[in-house]
Design a protein around this motif. Structure first.
Motif, short mmCIF file in Angstrom:
data_model
loop_
_atom_site.label_atom_id
_atom_site.label_comp_id
_atom_site.label_asym_id
_atom_site.label_seq_id
_atom_site.Cartn_x
_atom_site.Cartn_y
_atom_site.Cartn_z
N MET A 5 0.64 -1.37 -0.02
CA MET A 5 -0.05 0.04 0.13
C MET A 5 0.89 1.23 0.16
SD MET A 5 -2.35 -1.69 2.82
CE MET A 5 -0.78 -2.67 3.31
N ASP A 6 0.57 2.33 -0.81
CA ASP A 6 1.19 3.55 -0.95
C ASP A 6 2.51 3.58 -1.01
OD1 ASP A 6 -1.32 5.02 -0.32
OD2 ASP A 6 -1.24 4.28 1.71
N VAL A 7 2.90 2.68 -2.06
CA VAL A 7 4.36 2.53 -2.66
C VAL A 7 5.02 3.60 -2.85
CG1 VAL A 7 5.88 1.18 -4.01
CG2 VAL A 7 3.79 0.01 -2.94
N GLY A 8 6.15 3.88 -2.48
CA GLY A 8 6.95 5.11 -2.76
C GLY A 8 6.70 6.36 -1.96
N THR A 9 5.86 6.18 -0.90
CA THR A 9 5.49 7.24 -0.17
C THR A 9 5.86 7.00 1.39
OG1 THR A 9 3.21 6.49 0.51
CG2 THR A 9 3.48 7.53 -1.56
N THR A 10 5.72 7.84 2.12
CA THR A 10 6.21 7.89 3.60
C THR A 10 4.92 7.04 4.38
OG1 THR A 10 5.04 9.79 4.06
CG2 THR A 10 7.37 10.17 3.54
N LYS A 11 3.84 6.64 3.55
CA LYS A 11 2.89 5.97 4.15
C LYS A 11 3.05 4.39 3.87
CE LYS A 11 -0.33 9.82 4.46
NZ LYS A 11 0.44 10.81 3.70
N MET A 12 3.79 4.00 3.01
CA MET A 12 4.08 2.84 2.64
C MET A 12 3.90 1.59 3.61
SD MET A 12 7.07 1.21 0.20
CE MET A 12 8.29 1.49 1.40
N MET A 13 3.13 0.68 3.46
CA MET A 13 2.82 -0.58 4.44
C MET A 13 2.92 -1.73 3.53
SD MET A 13 -0.12 0.51 6.95
CE MET A 13 -1.19 1.00 5.56
N HIS A 14 3.23 -2.73 4.23
CA HIS A 14 3.08 -4.05 3.55
C HIS A 14 2.25 -5.04 4.43
CE1 HIS A 14 4.82 -8.10 3.20
NE2 HIS A 14 4.36 -8.15 2.12
N TRP A 15 1.52 -5.87 3.89
CA TRP A 15 0.79 -6.86 4.79
C TRP A 15 0.97 -8.18 4.15
CZ3 TRP A 15 -4.64 -4.21 5.71
CH2 TRP A 15 -4.52 -3.00 6.41
N SER A 16 1.44 -9.31 4.68
CA SER A 16 1.54 -10.83 4.34
C SER A 16 0.11 -11.26 3.89
CB SER A 16 2.43 -11.36 5.08
OG SER A 16 3.52 -11.01 5.45
N LYS A 17 0.23 -12.02 3.08
CA LYS A 17 -1.11 -12.79 2.61
C LYS A 17 -1.41 -13.86 3.64
CE LYS A 17 -2.74 -16.16 -0.71
NZ LYS A 17 -2.68 -17.01 -1.94
N THR A 18 -2.56 -13.55 4.29
CA THR A 18 -3.20 -14.40 5.38
C THR A 18 -4.80 -14.36 4.81
OG1 THR A 18 -3.73 -12.75 6.89
CG2 THR A 18 -1.46 -13.62 6.93
N PRO A 19 -5.41 -15.41 5.46
CA PRO A 19 -6.85 -15.55 5.22
C PRO A 19 -7.54 -14.49 5.77
CG PRO A 19 -6.18 -17.68 5.92
CD PRO A 19 -4.98 -17.03 5.95
N ALA A 20 -6.79 -13.54 6.72
CA ALA A 20 -7.52 -12.22 7.54
C ALA A 20 -7.09 -11.17 6.63
CB ALA A 20 -7.08 -12.25 9.03
N THR A 21 -6.30 -11.13 5.57
CA THR A 21 -5.73 -9.84 5.07
C THR A 21 -6.90 -9.56 4.11
OG1 THR A 21 -3.60 -10.59 5.16
CG2 THR A 21 -4.09 -8.71 3.70
N ASN A 22 -7.33 -8.08 4.04
CA ASN A 22 -8.29 -7.80 3.10
C ASN A 22 -8.33 -6.13 2.89
OD1 ASN A 22 -10.52 -6.49 4.76
ND2 ASN A 22 -10.46 -8.60 5.64
N TYR A 23 -8.90 -5.84 1.79
CA TYR A 23 -8.92 -4.30 1.53
C TYR A 23 -9.63 -3.41 2.56
CZ TYR A 23 -7.12 -4.75 -3.31
OH TYR A 23 -6.30 -4.83 -4.61
N CYS A 24 -10.67 -4.07 3.20
CA CYS A 24 -11.26 -3.26 4.26
C CYS A 24 -10.48 -3.00 5.43
CB CYS A 24 -12.63 -4.29 4.72
SG CYS A 24 -13.95 -4.22 3.58
N LYS A 25 -9.74 -3.52 5.51
CA LYS A 25 -8.75 -3.25 6.97
C LYS A 25 -8.06 -2.12 6.76
CE LYS A 25 -8.73 -7.78 9.19
NZ LYS A 25 -8.12 -8.93 9.80
N TYR A 26 -7.62 -1.81 5.40
CA TYR A 26 -6.92 -0.71 4.70
C TYR A 26 -7.62 0.70 4.56
CZ TYR A 26 -4.40 2.23 1.48
OH TYR A 26 -3.77 3.52 0.81
N TYR A 27 -8.63 0.34 3.89
CA TYR A 27 -9.67 1.70 3.66
C TYR A 27 -10.59 1.87 4.81
CZ TYR A 27 -8.47 0.95 -1.32
OH TYR A 27 -7.86 0.82 -2.54
N PHE A 28 -10.58 1.00 5.78
CA PHE A 28 -11.68 1.39 6.67
C PHE A 28 -10.95 1.28 8.29
CE2 PHE A 28 -14.36 -0.07 3.28
CZ PHE A 28 -15.13 1.46 3.10
N ARG A 29 -9.56 1.59 8.16
CA ARG A 29 -8.73 1.30 9.30
C ARG A 29 -9.26 1.86 10.62
NH1 ARG A 29 -7.12 0.17 13.28
NH2 ARG A 29 -5.03 -0.46 14.13
N ASP A 30 -10.13 3.05 10.73
CA ASP A 30 -10.62 3.65 11.71
C ASP A 30 -11.56 3.01 12.43
OD1 ASP A 30 -12.08 4.20 9.55
OD2 ASP A 30 -12.54 6.36 10.20
#
Length: 498
Positions: free
Chosen positions: A388-413
């Motif tokens: 996520m947000d590659v090349g920026t100061t906000k860059m993150m990486h999450w490994s592939k797991t059954p619990a990994t999904n877009y919602c946790k990124y877009y609706f983190r709050d």
């Protein structure tokens, strides 16, 4: 969820079809279409005119209209009625014997079925011997009369003995659009008018033979008066449907086979889609494709999954779905789900074209995927490695797991503060009602889901919703599939109502 022995077909019968109200704007045959039933009822005239039933005219009066499509034989000559009846009436009763028209009231009902869980017989069969790929056509011909000089003369035993001895042959003609067998087991029924008057109804058994796990059988059924006495007539006792480019029925064309002005529509005879697919509790069946299947949901009426309903309502609204996640922006490569578009808005976001909205005439339907293939769509936003947000100061990486999904990124709050070492939040409690889940629309069970044609599509929406709401909505959708036998490739729509 209903069991296989409690299936509600909502079948029509001949008496119910006869009570069909006329359409408020269409002055044609009276028609009903249901998922497992179809009916047609109207006056039929053999000759050059058709007469409407009392009150069916546009001004509420009984009328006759020119109809060059009725009463023609295959050779192009007049139907046998015009050549036969004048020989059987007194010449001095008519000014113009060649202008006599034969008229009767025709009604038919076609009922289809779904299978029990094993697919060995129809649901609710109770030993009746019907298979899920069988259909029954019930026909009734009544109110025979002669029509001329603007008057209708019912046949009587005293004055029309010879005419009542003429024979009418009815047949359920069938065809298949994709080479899967579809036929009438019963064959044609030939009876004299007198015999039709005595026993006005007949039943025809139809069958299709779709390949298990293969293409659905598209079985076209054309109830037809094939012969009048010794003359071939091929008089259609059905109305061609006008079907728009998005698959919605726009009306029927009975007086002439024309399309709507300016509409790129097609004409379709009555047809049923038959299969051997297992849909929840039932295996195999035939469904009336001219009856639309609409999955209805309401925040007020269905509070148990209101969060999902609100999400779908937003996804279907082009005035707001440009703000749904993931955002749709020009140039993004959706075939690489491991690189989701940034959640930070930059003004280039676009509205999405999301299908399945019954309340919008131009919206195309959703089409059911094969059972057990939902992961095809979900793998484009979940159970995937994420950069996520590659090349920026906000860059993150999450490994592939059954619990990994877009919602946790877009609706983190919306998620709990607790997170794993990579910064991915936990979903919440162990019970579904106490945790968040990632809901998607179009449904993962459709071909229009996030996976698109296999390269992904940005024309979908996800939202973090209460897990209990998500579970209950999923169960409601399964019940809808089961109730209306929405099998592989079958079309359906959704409707969000107050």
């Amino acid at each position: 969820m209903s069991s296989a022995t409690e299936f509600d077909y909502d079948h029509l019968n001949l008496e119910g079809c006869l009570q069909t109200p006329k359409h408020p704007t269409i002055d044609y045959a009276r028609i009903q279409e249901r998922p497992f039933s179809s009916c047609w009822t109207t006056w039929v005239s053999m000759g050059t005119y058709e007469a409407t039933k009392d009150g069916d005219g546009p001004d509420g009066k009984r009328r006759t209209r020119a109809s060059n499509k009725v009463g023609k034989s295959k050779s192009g000559g007049k139907a046998g009625i015009l050549a036969t009846i004048p020989e059987r009436v007194e010449e001095d009763t008519l000014d113009h014997p060649s202008e006599i028209f034969f008229q009767f009231w025709a009604t038919w009902v076609l009922n289809s079925y779904v299978g029990n869980k094993a697919g060995t017989e129809v649901a609710n069969a109770e030993g009746g011997g019907l298979k899920p790929q069988n259909m029954k056509l019930f026909v009734r011909l009544t109110d025979f009369a002669l029509y001329w000089n603007g008057k209708r003369y019912p046949l009587s035993a005293e004055t029309s003995a010879e005419i009542r001895g003429l024979k009418l042959t009815f047949d359920a003609q069938t065809a298949s659009d994709n080479l899967t067998p579809c036929r009438s087991v019963t064959g044609s029924t030939m009876k004299t008018i007198r015999e039709w008057e005595a026993t006005s109804s007949a039943m025809f058994l139809l069958e299709s033979n779709p390949v298990a796990g293969g293409t659905n059988a598209i079985c076209t059924i054309k109830p037809t008066l094939t012969r009048f006495h010794d003359n071939r007539t091929d008089l259609p006792l059905w109305s061609p449907e006008i079907v728009g480019t998005q698959g919605k029925r726009l009306g029927v064309a009975r007086h002439g086979y024309s399309r709507l002005p300016g509409d790129l529509s097609t004409l379709a005879a009555p047809y049923y889609r038959c299969d051997r697919d297992k849909v929840i509790n039932h295996t195999g069946g035939c469904v009336n494709d001219r009856a639309h299947r609409v999955f209805e949901m309401s925040e007020g009426k269905n509070p148990e999954f209101a969060e999902v309903t609100r999400h779908i309502k937003s996804a279907l609204d082009p005035s707001v779905n440009g703000y749904t996640s993931p955002p749709l922006r020009p140039g993004h490569d959706w075939s690489k789900p491991e690189y989701p578009p940034t959640k930070y808005w930059n003004g280039s976001e676009q509205p999405k074209t999301i299908p399945g909205n019954w309340n919008v005439a131009s919206s195309p339907p959703l089409n059911k995927r094969p059972a057990g293939t939902n992961s095809f769509n979900r793998n484009f936003f979940s159970n995937v490695e994420m950069h996520m947000d590659v090349g920026t100061t906000k860059m993150m990486h999450w490994s592939k797991t059954p619990a990994t999904n877009y919602c946790k990124y877009y609706f983190r709050d919306q998620y709990p503060a607790a997170q794993n070492p990579e910064g991915m939040p936990w979903a919440g409690g162990r019970m579904r009602d106490t945790r968040l889940e990632c809901d998607e629309y179009p449904f993962a069970s459709t071909y229009q889901g996030a996976g698109g044609n296999g390269r992904g599509t940005g024309h979908y929406s996800i939202r973090a919703v209460n897990g209990g709401h998500n579970e209950r909505h999923g169960n409601a959708l399964k019940s809808f599939y089961d109730k209306y036998h929405v099998a592989t490739h079958h079309a359906f729509w959704v409707s969000v109502v107050p």
